[in-house]
Design a protein around this motif. Structure first.
Motif, PDB file in Angstrom:
ATOM      1  N   ALA A 107      15.320  -2.565   2.775  1.00 37.54           N
ATOM      2  CA  ALA A 107      16.110  -2.464   4.011  1.00 37.54           C
ATOM      3  C   ALA A 107      17.371  -1.628   3.798  1.00 37.54           C
ATOM      4  CB  ALA A 107      16.467  -3.851   4.523  1.00 37.54           C
ATOM      5  N   GLU A 108      17.896  -1.641   2.585  1.00 37.36           N
ATOM      6  CA  GLU A 108      19.117  -0.878   2.315  1.00 37.36           C
ATOM      7  C   GLU A 108      18.881   0.627   2.369  1.00 37.36           C
ATOM      8  OE1 GLU A 108      20.544  -4.467   2.258  1.00 37.36           O
ATOM      9  OE2 GLU A 108      19.005  -4.098   0.762  1.00 37.36           O
ATOM     10  N   VAL A 109      17.657   1.072   2.188  1.00 39.13           N
ATOM     11  CA  VAL A 109      17.348   2.504   2.298  1.00 39.13           C
ATOM     12  C   VAL A 109      17.642   2.959   3.727  1.00 39.13           C
ATOM     13  CG1 VAL A 109      15.529   4.249   2.193  1.00 39.13           C
ATOM     14  CG2 VAL A 109      15.632   2.449   0.443  1.00 39.13           C
ATOM     15  N   LEU A 136      17.984   3.446  -5.529  1.00 38.47           N
ATOM     16  CA  LEU A 136      18.464   3.579  -4.149  1.00 38.47           C
ATOM     17  C   LEU A 136      19.099   4.953  -3.958  1.00 38.47           C
ATOM     18  CD1 LEU A 136      18.905   2.318  -1.367  1.00 38.47           C
ATOM     19  CD2 LEU A 136      21.071   1.383  -2.232  1.00 38.47           C
ATOM     20  N   ALA A 137      19.847   5.395  -4.939  1.00 31.05           N
ATOM     21  CA  ALA A 137      20.459   6.723  -4.869  1.00 31.05           C
ATOM     22  C   ALA A 137      19.387   7.807  -4.776  1.00 31.05           C
ATOM     23  CB  ALA A 137      21.363   6.959  -6.083  1.00 31.05           C
ATOM     24  N   ALA A 138      18.368   7.696  -5.588  1.00 30.29           N
ATOM     25  CA  ALA A 138      17.286   8.690  -5.583  1.00 30.29           C
ATOM     26  C   ALA A 138      16.531   8.678  -4.258  1.00 30.29           C
ATOM     27  CB  ALA A 138      16.334   8.426  -6.747  1.00 30.29           C
ATOM     28  N   ARG A 139      16.280   7.506  -3.717  1.00 32.91           N
ATOM     29  CA  ARG A 139      15.504   7.403  -2.473  1.00 32.91           C
ATOM     30  C   ARG A 139      16.285   7.850  -1.250  1.00 32.91           C
ATOM     31  NH1 ARG A 139      12.354   1.780  -2.211  1.00 32.91           N
ATOM     32  NH2 ARG A 139      11.802   2.686  -0.183  1.00 32.91           N
ATOM     33  N   THR A 140      17.612   7.772  -1.313  1.00 36.63           N
ATOM     34  CA  THR A 140      18.424   8.105  -0.144  1.00 36.63           C
ATOM     35  C   THR A 140      19.110   9.462  -0.261  1.00 36.63           C
ATOM     36  OG1 THR A 140      20.369   6.979  -1.061  1.00 36.63           O
ATOM     37  CG2 THR A 140      18.893   5.681   0.383  1.00 36.63           C
ATOM     38  N   GLY A 141      19.163   9.993  -1.474  1.00 32.63           N
ATOM     39  CA  GLY A 141      19.877  11.248  -1.682  1.00 32.63           C
ATOM     40  C   GLY A 141      21.385  11.082  -1.678  1.00 32.63           C
ATOM     41  N   VAL A 142      21.839   9.867  -1.847  1.00 32.18           N
ATOM     42  CA  VAL A 142      23.268   9.544  -1.872  1.00 32.18           C
ATOM     43  C   VAL A 142      23.642   9.204  -3.311  1.00 32.18           C
ATOM     44  CG1 VAL A 142      25.010   7.923  -1.021  1.00 32.18           C
ATOM     45  CG2 VAL A 142      23.231   8.745   0.516  1.00 32.18           C
ATOM     46  N   SER A 143      24.782   9.667  -3.751  1.00 28.36           N
ATOM     47  CA  SER A 143      25.167   9.445  -5.142  1.00 28.36           C
ATOM     48  C   SER A 143      25.425   7.967  -5.430  1.00 28.36           C
ATOM     49  CB  SER A 143      26.424  10.247  -5.485  1.00 28.36           C
ATOM     50  OG  SER A 143      27.562   9.697  -4.843  1.00 28.36           O
TER      51      SER A 143
END
Length: 131
Positions: free
Chosen positions: A41-43, A6-13
Motif C-alpha cells: 500500500a505504501e507504493v 520501496l525506493a526502487a519500486r517508486t523511484g524515490v530516494s
C-alpha cells in the motif's frame, strides 16, 4: 518490503522516504533490529505524495490533506478541497508577483536597448530614464 525496495519500486530516494516518514507522510513497521518495513500500500501512497509535491504543495500541507485519504468522509473531503483552494490562491498570488517582476525586468531591458547604441550611454543614463 524494506526501504531500499520501496525506493526502487517508486523511484524515490531512500533519503526522501526517510524524510516522508519524519514529516508524518509515511509510516512503517520496525523489525526487532530497527529496520523499516513497508506494505504494498505504501507504493501507492508514495506515488500520491509525489503527485501532491508536483502540484507545489509543501509537506506540511500534504499532512493536512492525508485525512481525506486515510479516513475518507465528507468532512475530510471538504476540508481537503478548502485547503487545496487556499494553496491555489497562494500560487495565483505568487504568479501575479512574478509577472509584475518580469514586466519590470522587461522595462529595464527596453530602456537598455534604447540607450545601447547611444554614444556614452551608461547605466546612470538608463537609471535617469526611470526617475
Amino acid at each position: 518490503m524494506r526501504i531500499g525496495e520501496l525506493a526502487a519500486r517508486t523511484g524515490v530516494s531512500v533519503r526522501s522516504l526517510r524524510y516522508y516518514e519524519e514529516q508524518g507522510l509515511l509510516t512503517s513497521a520496525r523489525s526487532a533490529g530497527g529496520q523499516r518495513h513497508y506494505t504494498d500500500a505504501e507504493v501507492e501512497r508514495v506515488a500520491f505524495i509525489q503527485h501532491l509535491y508536483a502540484a507545489g504543495l509543501s509537506s506540511r500541507t500534504i499532512v493536512e490533506l492525508l485525512p481525506c485519504v486515510d479516513s475518507p468522509s465528507h468532512d475530510n473531503s471538504d476540508a481537503a478541497m478548502e485547503r487545496m483552494a487556499q494553496e491555489r490562491d497562494r500560487l495565483s498570488a505568487h504568479i501575479e508577483k512574478l509577472q509584475h517582476t518580469r514586466d519590470a525586468l522587461d522595462a529595464l531591458m527596453a530602456a537598455n536597448q534604447a540607450h545601447r547604441d547611444t554614444p556614452r550611454a551608461n547605466c546612470s543614463a538608463m537609471a535617469a530614464s526611470f526617475v
